[in-house]
Structure formats: structure tokens, C-alpha cells
Write an enzyme that holds these catalytic residues in place. Structure first.
Site, PDB file in Angstrom:
ATOM      1  N   GLN A   1      -7.080  48.580 -22.558  1.00  0.00           N
ATOM      2  CA  GLN A   1      -7.614  48.786 -21.210  1.00  0.00           C
ATOM      3  C   GLN A   1      -6.957  50.008 -20.560  1.00  0.00           C
ATOM      4  O   GLN A   1      -7.425  50.491 -19.547  1.00  0.00           O
ATOM      5  CB  GLN A   1      -7.330  47.566 -20.327  1.00  0.00           C
ATOM      6  CG  GLN A   1      -8.076  46.321 -20.724  1.00  0.00           C
ATOM      7  CD  GLN A   1      -7.602  45.090 -19.960  1.00  0.00           C
ATOM      8  OE1 GLN A   1      -7.107  44.157 -20.569  1.00  0.00           O
ATOM      9  NE2 GLN A   1      -7.737  45.080 -18.639  1.00  0.00           N
TER      10      GLN A   1
ATOM     11  N   PHE B   1      -9.554  41.152 -20.503  1.00  0.00           N
ATOM     12  CA  PHE B   1      -9.110  40.112 -19.553  1.00  0.00           C
ATOM     13  C   PHE B   1      -7.681  40.334 -19.074  1.00  0.00           C
ATOM     14  O   PHE B   1      -7.037  39.398 -18.596  1.00  0.00           O
ATOM     15  CB  PHE B   1      -9.252  38.709 -20.177  1.00  0.00           C
ATOM     16  CG  PHE B   1     -10.606  38.438 -20.765  1.00  0.00           C
ATOM     17  CD1 PHE B   1     -11.735  38.439 -19.956  1.00  0.00           C
ATOM     18  CD2 PHE B   1     -10.762  38.194 -22.118  1.00  0.00           C
ATOM     19  CE1 PHE B   1     -12.993  38.205 -20.487  1.00  0.00           C
ATOM     20  CE2 PHE B   1     -12.026  37.960 -22.666  1.00  0.00           C
ATOM     21  CZ  PHE B   1     -13.135  37.965 -21.843  1.00  0.00           C
TER      22      PHE B   1
ATOM     23  N   GLU C   1      -3.979  45.373 -21.149  1.00  0.00           N
ATOM     24  CA  GLU C   1      -3.598  46.336 -20.122  1.00  0.00           C
ATOM     25  C   GLU C   1      -2.307  47.026 -20.545  1.00  0.00           C
ATOM     26  O   GLU C   1      -2.211  48.242 -20.539  1.00  0.00           O
ATOM     27  CB  GLU C   1      -3.436  45.636 -18.762  1.00  0.00           C
ATOM     28  CG  GLU C   1      -3.526  46.630 -17.610  1.00  0.00           C
ATOM     29  CD  GLU C   1      -3.229  46.041 -16.250  1.00  0.00           C
ATOM     30  OE1 GLU C   1      -3.695  44.938 -15.946  1.00  0.00           O
ATOM     31  OE2 GLU C   1      -2.521  46.714 -15.473  1.00  0.00           O
TER      32      GLU C   1
ATOM     33  N   ARG D   1       1.085  40.097  -6.667  1.00  0.00           N
ATOM     34  CA  ARG D   1      -0.253  39.612  -6.319  1.00  0.00           C
ATOM     35  C   ARG D   1      -0.237  38.101  -6.034  1.00  0.00           C
ATOM     36  O   ARG D   1      -1.038  37.609  -5.242  1.00  0.00           O
ATOM     37  CB  ARG D   1      -1.298  39.988  -7.370  1.00  0.00           C
ATOM     38  CG  ARG D   1      -2.718  39.899  -6.828  1.00  0.00           C
ATOM     39  CD  ARG D   1      -3.762  40.422  -7.784  1.00  0.00           C
ATOM     40  NE  ARG D   1      -4.076  41.832  -7.630  1.00  0.00           N
ATOM     41  CZ  ARG D   1      -4.942  42.331  -6.730  1.00  0.00           C
ATOM     42  NH1 ARG D   1      -5.577  41.538  -5.894  1.00  0.00           N
ATOM     43  NH2 ARG D   1      -5.182  43.619  -6.676  1.00  0.00           N
TER      44      ARG D   1
ATOM     45  N   PHE E   1      -4.524  38.136 -12.163  1.00  0.00           N
ATOM     46  CA  PHE E   1      -3.257  38.870 -12.064  1.00  0.00           C
ATOM     47  C   PHE E   1      -2.246  38.203 -11.130  1.00  0.00           C
ATOM     48  O   PHE E   1      -1.685  38.835 -10.243  1.00  0.00           O
ATOM     49  CB  PHE E   1      -3.583  40.302 -11.577  1.00  0.00           C
ATOM     50  CG  PHE E   1      -2.605  41.358 -11.983  1.00  0.00           C
ATOM     51  CD1 PHE E   1      -2.598  41.867 -13.265  1.00  0.00           C
ATOM     52  CD2 PHE E   1      -1.688  41.884 -11.074  1.00  0.00           C
ATOM     53  CE1 PHE E   1      -1.708  42.880 -13.631  1.00  0.00           C
ATOM     54  CE2 PHE E   1      -0.793  42.884 -11.435  1.00  0.00           C
ATOM     55  CZ  PHE E   1      -0.815  43.382 -12.715  1.00  0.00           C
TER      56      PHE E   1
ATOM     57  N   THR F   1      -2.289  46.892  -6.277  1.00  0.00           N
ATOM     58  CA  THR F   1      -1.338  46.716  -5.183  1.00  0.00           C
ATOM     59  C   THR F   1      -0.318  47.849  -5.167  1.00  0.00           C
ATOM     60  O   THR F   1       0.312  48.100  -4.155  1.00  0.00           O
ATOM     61  CB  THR F   1      -0.630  45.353  -5.284  1.00  0.00           C
ATOM     62  OG1 THR F   1      -0.030  45.244  -6.572  1.00  0.00           O
ATOM     63  CG2 THR F   1      -1.620  44.214  -5.080  1.00  0.00           C
TER      64      THR F   1
ATOM     65  N   GLU G   1     -12.500  39.962 -11.210  1.00  0.00           N
ATOM     66  CA  GLU G   1     -11.542  38.865 -11.192  1.00  0.00           C
ATOM     67  C   GLU G   1     -11.886  37.711 -10.247  1.00  0.00           C
ATOM     68  O   GLU G   1     -11.642  36.550 -10.583  1.00  0.00           O
ATOM     69  CB  GLU G   1     -10.147  39.412 -10.837  1.00  0.00           C
ATOM     70  CG  GLU G   1      -9.567  40.289 -11.928  1.00  0.00           C
ATOM     71  CD  GLU G   1      -8.364  41.084 -11.460  1.00  0.00           C
ATOM     72  OE1 GLU G   1      -8.557  42.006 -10.630  1.00  0.00           O
ATOM     73  OE2 GLU G   1      -7.250  40.777 -11.883  1.00  0.00           O
TER      74      GLU G   1
HETATM   75 MO1  MOS Z   1      -6.551  42.974 -15.034  1.00  0.00          MO
HETATM   76  S1  MOS Z   1      -5.701  41.070 -15.060  1.00  0.00           S
HETATM   77  O1  MOS Z   1      -5.956  43.540 -13.549  1.00  0.00           O
HETATM   78  O2  MOS Z   1      -6.057  43.777 -16.438  1.00  0.00           O
END
Ligand code: MOS
Length: 782
Positions: A206, A237, A241, A319, A353, A448, A720
Site C-alpha cells: 500500500q 486492509f 501499509e 486514532r 486503524f 492524523t 474504513e
Molecule cells: Mo489503512 S488501516 O489506514 O492502511
């Protein structure tokens, strides 16, 4: 001009098909494992620690090295740059250096001529590890001072003085377990060496830039030397990331050293055992209400199970704080959060998140108050919904759709009728009981961390009139490329078939934020909008000159050029060629940074979100009170879409999010044993929702809130927020259990697996309930 009118027309009503639908259904879409391999490609496999915490005394790779086809076995000593892949905090070695901190931590990386040989060689490696004490519980970690970052506290009003004025005060604890991402495409990377020591990485990530940064650090090379390319993911998901970095860095290192292409595509069991998941949380809460059931004070302490390294945990923790009061306005709030270091794989981003974990606790607190006071939870929920102008504990003022969503759900789905039907059903049924829950959701949109809210797009118009778009957005099934294409169609008013979305590539788009935080379509879409608008205005200037009109009287509609409202006989292609011959630039690279947002970390106050997304879900669960099994019968949602630009794509996000949320709350049970070993490491032991667990009815009402907002074309972020409707499944089940066993004390502990339901239905240590149950059983069986 030939154009498929149906597709183009359908764009306008927001129902354009996902542009990947044809290749998906034909099996032609390219994922990491579909990339044709170059001659001489080698294959990697990681050797993971079998011990969750310890000191490596000896590592024996001799048997593996002797195997025919094994090319090299990398350990931390072979790293050419830094042995470090930590994103937020540099606390995560790529390959264990003396210490192991979690079971599954890579110690060595085997490279061989086939994937089978690499995997067989891994089995021949052995490590002798002196074990150290293992911590798996976040509260224990916190007590021992094992924190990833200092605690964070969000405060509004004054809880200390508010308790005295409360008519009712309740205290309790609430726990949520983690969640395996279970993207259908596992993690993986393919690294290809180029000239002058350049490396090209194909990664299922991601965050292409995060991969680039991690690879460069490990290799010890500048970022221009490493190019990362992503066509699409088979799901992310949040799991890809930051956690895609490891595999890319391993392959990158091997390709760099061996000067051969190296690929590692994890199998399912490797992926489940070695990667981090949604953070389990343990929490304590205290809630105070006045005599009108207004929540006047709320205190919560969150213990986040971060795992063995920071990964994204500090951001996830933040978060949880932002969403600790969900959709409610509570004038006196204090939320404290600890990110606790344990010996589990580093937990990471997962849809929501940290937000869902925070929201579960306030919903548990409200449920406890409702159950104790003998009122319906939804009476308390409704009374306390945040209104426009109310302040969140972090200082931002709400532009609230919470009540609008709630009221629409009340009317549209006739909640009174649902409640009455459920009550009637329960009155007439002994073995089956139904429960109802309402779940309001409020989710802030933006990273954020303010600096991450920027994106770029590169748009080229070719001389044949076709258009190429590159952005930092990663297509992972969420339909972002379709939305990007729609933005370009919106600006240029040309046929969608003229436009191609290119791969996400760090050479074309630099310094990207990951596709995350539900913000990808907004950020990248705004950049596409800016780039296309800039090109369009140059084309209009060319047309203005050609047709002797003011540029603002030139219009391009459905591929044709109009001047002062009249057809010019010139089409898009001809105008593009004219512009080219006049040496006008047909390319644009645009940069977008979300305006307005800011946050002061020293005060924990600011305006961190571009906007919020709201919604309300009504869920009905039916429990089989003999067996403990259950189904979530229906989920009916009113969701704040802004003005959806693609109803099919957005509906898909809502349906998928709901089912994933229900999975987290009901059946998905991660089990780590006391030694920190994952016991639910395969699909035989870890159950995710299948088609049979999808509610029979999912109704979605699009609340059109086409107001001034910062969403792309006013189409609000949708990735999300819907996951959190699934939280209602837990409370609907709880309600059903209470209908069977009203005096039962059920701990707030998710997931509510059938085993837990059964235990709640038949608490063995409760004589009174046991008697009641046995008389019920007699009634059933005679
Ligand atoms: Mo998403 S849980 O902000 O990769």
C-alpha cells in the site's frame, strides 16, 4: 468519434463499472505472482524464529547450504546498509541480530533456484536460542514499563469534578482481540537489478514510498537508485501499509548482492505466522450520566498490544484516542492510551486503524449503563449524539450528520417495528432469541499526521488524444483507479476508454503517502483534478485562439469542442493535435495538500480532519440458545456518502466493511499461547466470514449530504468507516443472550465466538441461572 455511449452516460449517474471488472472476471488482472519472471530469477524464503523472546546462541545453516540449488543464505551480517526497517521508530531489525523479539521474526533469508528448494532449505536451518521471559499481555507490559512511546492523553472539560454531579456512574473493562488481515494475495516482492546498481522492486504494498525508503536504508543507497512499482494488490486492509517493507527489503538485498532477480511470495501459513495484525486492546472505562441519561463524563484507559516493535502502533494509538467518544458529545472526557511492547509480531494498521478499538469501549460503557438502568441502549446513544458545533475532545468542532443518519434510519427501517417484532419473536420462542443493536459511527478523514496529507498526480495527453494518469494511489480492490478515471472524465468530458490508469511507480510519482486512512481517493483525486484542469485550461486557450472566442466561452462536452455554445466541428483529438503543433504542453504534474487541517501535539488539540463521515446501522442477531451458534440476520445502514461518485464501488466498500467488522466482532479469534506462538495460524483454526456468515439482508441507504466538504467531487471517503458498523453485531448478540438469561453478567470481550456465547448462556458457576436453564431445557425436551 466512436464512443460507447452507455458507459459514458452511466458515469454521470455515478454507476460506472469498476474499470478492473473485465480483467478480474477473466482472470487477466496482474498481481505480484502474475508478473512474468526474467531468466535466472532466484527465489527467497525467510527462516523465522520459533521462539518469541530470546538470545541466539548459534545458527546452523550448513545443511541448508549444502543443498543443490541453494545460492546464498543471508543473515544480518550480509546487510550492506542498515539492519533497520522501522517506519515511525527505528526499532525493527530486518534480520535478527543476536536477539529475537517475536515468534516468526526472520533470522535468515535463503535464496535458491526454485521456491521449493528455498522452502526445503529453510527446514534444514536450526538455531539455538536461550529463551527470555515472554510478555503477551499489554497490561503486563505496561506494568513493567515496556512502552513503545510515552502515553498520550486527550482531555476535554474536567472529569475529576464531573463525577460528583453524575446521577449514575459505571465502571468496567472491555477487551477486543486482534484480526488477521487475510488479504487474498499474500505478501511478496520481486526485485530486479538494473545497470549501475539500480534495483526495481515489484511489491504488493500500500506504500510504494515506504518500501523504497526501507529498501534504500537496508541497501545503503540513495532513493533514486530504487524504483518501486505496483500494479494492484489482492487486498491490503492496512496489512500492507508498513509490513510489505520486510519482503521487499529481503528481496532487494538479495538482488543487490547477487545481481540476479529475486522473488519471495509468502505462502499463507508463512504470512499468517510472520506478519502483525490488528492490535488487540485491553481497556478500563468509567462513565457518568445525569438523571436525563445525558453522558456528562467519560474516562478511558487503553492498553494497546503493540507487539515487539513500533511499526505503525503510535499512529494507531492516536486514532484510538481520536475516536474514543465515537459519535457522542461528552463534555468531560479523559482518554489515556498506552502502546505496550509485547513479544508478538509487530501489530499494524487494519481498516479503522485503532478507531474501532476505541469505539468498542464507549459502546461497552453505554451498554453497561443501559443494562444496569434497565433502559434501551439506543435511548442513551440517541440522546448523546454529537451535534453541529459540538467539540470533539481534540478541539475540532463537528459538522455533524449523526442525528440525520440516526433519524433517517429510525424512519426508513422502522426501528420501533423491528423492536416489536423481535420482542414478539422472543416471547414466542424458548430456544432461539433475537437481539437488536444500533451502531452509530463517526470517523475522521485525513491522516492524523498532518504532513502525510499530500499527494501528486502526473497526467499526459498523447497526440492521439489518449490520456495517461499516474498517481500515488494504490489499487487494492477498493476501486480507487475507477474514481481517478472518473475525475479525469469529469474534467475533460471525454470517453472513459481514452483514459488509462498507470501503475503506481515511485519514478513517476515521488514521496507518496501510503494508500490508507480512507483518504486515497480524496488526496490523489484532488491532484488528478488539478492536473487535468491545468491541461484543460491550456487546451481551451488554444481553442479560443482558433475560434476567436474568449477562453471561458470554450467548452469541451462529450469529446466535442464548443465555442460560445455552438459546435465548432472540432473534436478532442483534433484540439489536442492542434495544441501539440503549437508546442503547448500536454502534460501536468500537480500537487495537492489538504487545506485547513492542523494539530498541536503539545496540547493534543487542533483540527486534524478534513471532515468526518457519519452513519447509523441497525443490526439484528439470532442466537440458538441450545448450541450457542448464531447468525447476524440483518444490517441496515444509513450512511453519509456526501455525494457518492460511484454507487457500485461505494456499496462494495460498505458491504465488505460490514462483513469484515462482523468477522472481527464474532468469529475471528486470534490465539497466541503463553509462549507467544500463534496457534490460529491457518484457515482451519482461524475462521473468517464466508458467504454463509454474510447477513441475509444488508440494506444501505445513501444519505446525500452534498455540502461543502473537502472530499473529491464531494464524494466522501468510504474505505474504513463501514467496518465499525460490525461492532453492533457484538451488542446485538449480547442483547439476544440477555433475552435468554437476563441476570447474566457477560464480560465485554470480543470476539463473541459461539463458545463465548455458550458460556454466557450457561454460566456454570451461577446456580440460579443453571436452574433456570435446566427448567427451560425441560420445557424444550419435555
Ligand atoms: Mo489503512 S488501516 O489506514 O492502511
Amino acid at each position: 468519434m466512436v464512443r460507447p455511449v452507455t458507459d459514458f452516460e452511466s458515469f454521470k449517474c455515478g454507476t460506472m463499472k469498476n474499470i478492473d471488472s473485465a480483467t478480474h472476471t477473466r482472470g487477466e488482472s496482474i498481481y505480484l505472482d502474475d508478473i512474468p519472471l526474467l531468466n535466472g530469477t532466484l527465489f527467497g524464503c525467510a527462516y523465522p524464529s520459533a521462539v518469541a523472546h530470546g538470545i541466539i546462541k548459534a545458527l546452523d545453516v550448513s545443511g541448508a547450504l549444502q543443498m543443490e540449488g541453494v545460492v546464498k543464505i543471508f543473515t544480518c551480517k550480509d546487510i550492506t546498509g542498515e539492519n533497520q526497517i522501522g517506519g515511525i521508530i527505528p526499532d525493527e531489525p530486518l534480520l535478527a541480530d543476536g536477539h529475537v523479539h517475536f515468534c516468526g521474526m526472520p533470522i535468515a533469508f535463503v535464496v535458491a533456484t526454485t521456491p521449493e528448494i528455498a522452502r526445503a532449505a529453510v527446514k534444514k536451518i536450526s538455531a539455538s536460542i536461550d529463551p527470555l521471559p515472554v510478555i503477551t499481555d499489554p497490561r503486563e507490559a505496561q506494568r513493567k514499563g515496556e512502552l513503545i512511546v510515552p502515553p498520550r492523553v486527550f482531555k476535554m472539560g474536567d472529569t475529576d469534578s464531573a463525577w460528583a454531579a453524575c446521577e449514575h456512574v459505571f465502571e468496567g473493562s472491555a477487551d477486543t482481540n486482534g484480526q488477521e488481515h487475510l488479504y487474498i494475495e499474500t505478501q511478496g516482492a520481486y526485485a530486479v537489478p538494473g545497470e549501475n546498481n539500480a534495483i526495481k522492486i515489484y511489491s504488493s504494498t500500500q506504500g510504494p514510498t515506504a518500501v523504497q525508503r526501507a529498501v534504500c536504508k537496508v541497501l545503503g543507497v540513495p532513493m533514486h537508485q530504487v524504483e518501486v512499482d505496483v500494479t494492484r494488490l489482492g487486498g491490503g486492509f492496512g496489512g500492507k501499509e508498513d509490513q510489505a517493507n520486510m519482503w521487499a527489503a529481503l528481496c532487494g538485498l538479495a538482488a543487490f548482492v547477487l545481481k540476479k532477480p529475486v522473488k519471495y511470495s509468502l505462502d499463507r501459513v508463512e504470512d499468517m505466522a510472520m506478519t502483525g495484525k490488528r492490535h488487540p486492546y485491553s481497556s478500563d472505562f468509567k462513565i457518568g450520566l445525569d438523571k436525563n441519561l445525558q453522558i456528562t463524563a467519560y474516562e478511558v484507559t487503553l492498553y494497546q498490544n503493540a507487539g515487539a516493535a513500533a511499526d505503525l502502533s503510535p499512529a494507531v494509538l492516536e486514532r484510538s484516542l481520536f475516536h474514543s467518544t465515537n459519535s457522542y458529545f461528552i463534555p468531560n472526557t479523559k482518554a489515556t492510551a498506552y502502546s505496550c511492547r509485547t513479544n508478538l509480531p509487530p501489530n499494524t494498521a487494519f481498516r479503522g486503524f485503532g478507531g474501532p478499538q476505541g469505539m468498542f469501549v464507549i459502546e461497552a460503557a453505554i451498554a453497561m449503563a443501559a443494562e444496569s438502568l434497565g433502559v434501551d441502549a439506543c435511548v442513551i446513544q440517541k440522546k448523546n449524539l454529537i451535534q453541529t458545533g459540538d467539540e470533539f475532545p481534540y478541539g475540532q468542532k463537528a459538522a455533524s450528520e449523526a442525528t440525520a443518519c440516526w433519524q433517517k434510519a429510525e424512519q426508513l427501517y422502522d426501528i420501533e417495528k423491528i423492536k416489536k417484532e423481535t420482542a414478539d419473536f422472543n416471547a414466542g420462542s424458548i430456544v432461539y432469541k433475537k437481539g437488536v443493536a444500533l451502531m452509530p459511527v463517526c470517523f475522521g478523514i485525513s491522516f492524523t499526521k498532518t504532513p502525510m496529507n499530500q499527494a501528486r498526480a502526473l497526467v499526459h495527453v498523447y497526440t492521439d488524444g489518449s490520456i495517461s494518469i499516474s498517481t500515488g494511489a494504490v489499487e487494492m480492490g477498493q476501486g480507487v483507479n475507477t474514481k481517478m478515471l472518473q475525475v479525469a472524465v469529469h474534467v475533460f468530458s471525454v470517453d472513459p476508454s481514452k483514459i488509462r490508469l498507470q501503475t503506481t511507480n515511485t519514478g513517476r510519482i515521488a514521496n507518496t503517502s501510503p494508500s490508507a486512512a480512507s483518504a486515497t481517493a480524496d488526496l490523489n483525486g484532488k491532484a488528478v483534478l488539478m492536473a487535468c484542469t491545468a491541461i484543460l485550461s491550456r487546451l481551451k486557450a488554444v481553442a479560443a485562439e482558433e475560434f476567436k472566442q474568449d477562453a471561458d466561452r470554450i467548452e469541451i462536452k462529450n469529446g466535442e469542442v464548443f465555442a460560445a455554445g455552438k459546435s465548432t466541428g472540432c473534436d478532442w483529438n483534433k484540439l489536442v493535435m492542434t495544441a501539440f503543433l503549437k508546442r503547448v504542453s500536454l502534460s501536468e504534474h500537480a500537487h495537492y495538500a489538504t487545506p485547513v487541517i492542523h494539530f498541536d501535539l503539545t496540547k493534543e488539540k487542533g483540527h486534524p480532519f478534513a471532515y468526518h463521515v457519519y452513519g447509523t446501522a441497525v443490526l439484528v442477531a439470532k442466537v440458538d440458545c441450545l448450541r450457542g451458534i448464531y447468525e447476524i440476520e440483518s444490517v441496515k445502514v444509513v450512511h453519509d456518502f456526501g455525494a457518492s461518485m460511484n454507487i457500485a464501488v461505494d456499496k462494495g466498500q460498505i458491504e465488505g466493511g460490514i462483513v469484515q467488522g462482523i468477522g472481527w466482532m464474532t468469529m475471528e479469534e486470534l490465539v497466541y499461547d503463553a509462549a507467544g506462538v500463534l496457534r490460529s495460524s491457518a484457515l482451519s483454526t482461524y475462521k473468517i466470514p464466508d458467504i454463509y456468515s454474510v447477513p441475509k439482508e444488508i440494506a444501505i441507504h445513501f444519505l446525500d449530504t452534498d455540502k461543502d466538504n473537502l472530499a473529491i467531487l464531494h464524494s466522501k471517503a468510504v474505505g474504513e468507516p463501514p467496518l465499525m458498523y460490525g461492532i453492533g453485531a457484538y451488542f446485538a448478540l449480547r442483547d439476544a443472550i440477555k433475552k435468554f438469561n437476563p441476570s447474566d453478567v457477560i464480560p465485554f470481550s470480543a470476539p463473541m465466538t459461539p463458545e463465548k456465547v455458550l458460556t454466557a448462556l450457561y454460566p456454570v458457576n451461577n446456580k440460579e441461572t443453571a436452574d433456570a436453564v435446566s427448567s427451560k431445557e425441560k420445557a424444550v425436551y419435555g
